[in-house]
Design a protein around this motif. Structure first.
Motif, PDB file in Angstrom:
ATOM      1  N   LEU A   1      -6.011 -80.661  32.920  1.00  8.44           N
ATOM      2  CA  LEU A   1      -4.707 -80.528  33.568  1.00  8.44           C
ATOM      3  C   LEU A   1      -3.783 -81.656  33.136  1.00  8.44           C
ATOM      4  O   LEU A   1      -2.585 -81.457  32.905  1.00  8.44           O
ATOM      5  CB  LEU A   1      -4.872 -80.556  35.087  1.00  8.44           C
ATOM      6  N   ASP A   2      -4.356 -82.843  33.032  1.00  8.32           N
ATOM      7  CA  ASP A   2      -3.605 -84.023  32.613  1.00  8.32           C
ATOM      8  C   ASP A   2      -3.101 -83.851  31.185  1.00  8.32           C
ATOM      9  O   ASP A   2      -1.903 -83.998  30.895  1.00  8.32           O
ATOM     10  CB  ASP A   2      -4.519 -85.240  32.732  1.00  8.32           C
TER      11      ASP A   2
ATOM     12  N   ARG B   1       0.993 -78.253  36.274  1.00  5.62           N
ATOM     13  CA  ARG B   1       1.509 -78.636  37.591  1.00  5.62           C
ATOM     14  C   ARG B   1       0.976 -77.662  38.657  1.00  5.62           C
ATOM     15  O   ARG B   1       0.427 -76.611  38.351  1.00  5.62           O
ATOM     16  CB  ARG B   1       3.042 -78.590  37.603  1.00  5.62           C
TER      17      ARG B   1
ATOM     18  N   SER C   1       1.233 -88.015  33.688  1.00  6.02           N
ATOM     19  CA  SER C   1       0.994 -86.595  33.929  1.00  6.02           C
ATOM     20  C   SER C   1      -0.012 -86.356  35.045  1.00  6.02           C
ATOM     21  O   SER C   1       0.146 -85.436  35.846  1.00  6.02           O
ATOM     22  CB  SER C   1       0.513 -85.932  32.633  1.00  6.02           C
TER      23      SER C   1
ATOM     24  N   THR D   1       0.118 -83.468  38.353  1.00  3.40           N
ATOM     25  CA  THR D   1      -0.666 -82.236  38.314  1.00  3.40           C
ATOM     26  C   THR D   1      -0.853 -81.600  39.679  1.00  3.40           C
ATOM     27  O   THR D   1      -0.999 -80.382  39.792  1.00  3.40           O
ATOM     28  CB  THR D   1      -2.059 -82.498  37.711  1.00  3.40           C
TER      29      THR D   1
END
Length: 249
Positions: free
Chosen positions: A23-24, A29, A64, A68
């Motif tokens: 996800l990072d 998001r 980031s 998320t």
């Protein structure tokens, strides 16, 4: 065996750590608890429509991993924090860390380069349209329940014309009883609503460019910083929960 449940839990937490790393790296998001299901004790992300989400105005410099939605933040808020919602004691924390590191260990410049190539996993989706999260769905649902179209200006947006276009689009959708849905091209910077561009060049950079410029690798600054933030949020969340528990005993 007696410890089968604990083993299953540790495996689930290791997978959560691996998912958090992806996800990072992929600038995803809205990865909160409601967008996961669990099968045989393993977490599965079922809503990945925000892959390659560009940075909203005012949030360009945040890491980031913070954006998320997967971190327990604010601390102690079980209902919106995936890792926090499952709990993370020392053993679970170690499993999460192991899963996170495994993804960064696997991914390197060559692997990501192949992913981003025209025939690669991500390259084939370069022209897709992704969902843009201006506000959480819960805020829109709350507005619908109140029967009110009054919304505060979107956080971080300073341009008056952009604020006006976003608010007008939100009111139009809410007036029909719909949840507003904003979009952008993965490799574009225009903000869209209902298929139409409402704010040209709204984003400073496209989500594609953000993904392309990430530097995966276990020893990278990205990996060290993100893992440090992840573990700090987990530990702070544990401390907040511990204080709340001790006060209610």
């Amino acid at each position: 065996p007696p410890d089968q449940r604990a083993i299953s839990s540790l495996r689930a937490h290791r997978r959560l750590g691996a998912i958090a790393a992806l996800l990072d790296l992929l600038e995803v998001r809205d990865a909160h608890l409601d967008n996961f299901v669990f099968r045989r004790g393993q977490p599965i992300l079922v809503d990945a429509e925000t892959v390659g989400h560009p940075r909203l105005p005012g949030f360009e410099t945040l890491p980031s991993i913070i954006l998320t939605g997967v971190l327990p933040w604010p601390p102690g808020t079980r209902e919106i924090a995936l890792l926090s919602g499952l709990g993370a004691g020392p053993r679970q924390e170690a499993a999460i860390k192991s899963g996170y590191r495994s993804v960064y260990r696997f991914l390197g410049h060559r692997t990501v380069g192949r992913w981003l190539a025209p025939s690669g996993v991500m390259g084939r989706f370069r022209k897709i349209r992704i969902r843009i999260v201006i506000r959480s769905t819960r805020r829109y649902v709350a507005a619908l329940r109140r029967g009110s179209m009054r919304l505060a200006p979107p956080p971080g947006v300073r341009d008056e014309a952009a604020v006006g276009a976003i608010l007008a689009s939100e009111r139009r959708a809410l007036g029909r009883g719909d949840i507003p849905r904003f979009e952008a091209d993965l490799d574009g910077t225009d903000l869209r609503h209902e298929g139409q561009v409402i704010v040209p060049e709204f984003f400073a950079r496209s989500g594609w460019s953000m993904i392309s410029e990430r530097r995966p690798g276990l020893g990278s600054d990205d990996a060290r910083r993100s893992l440090r933030l992840l573990l700090s949020c987990l530990r702070l969340d544990q401390a907040v929960r511990g204080r709340r528990y001790s006060r209610t005993r």
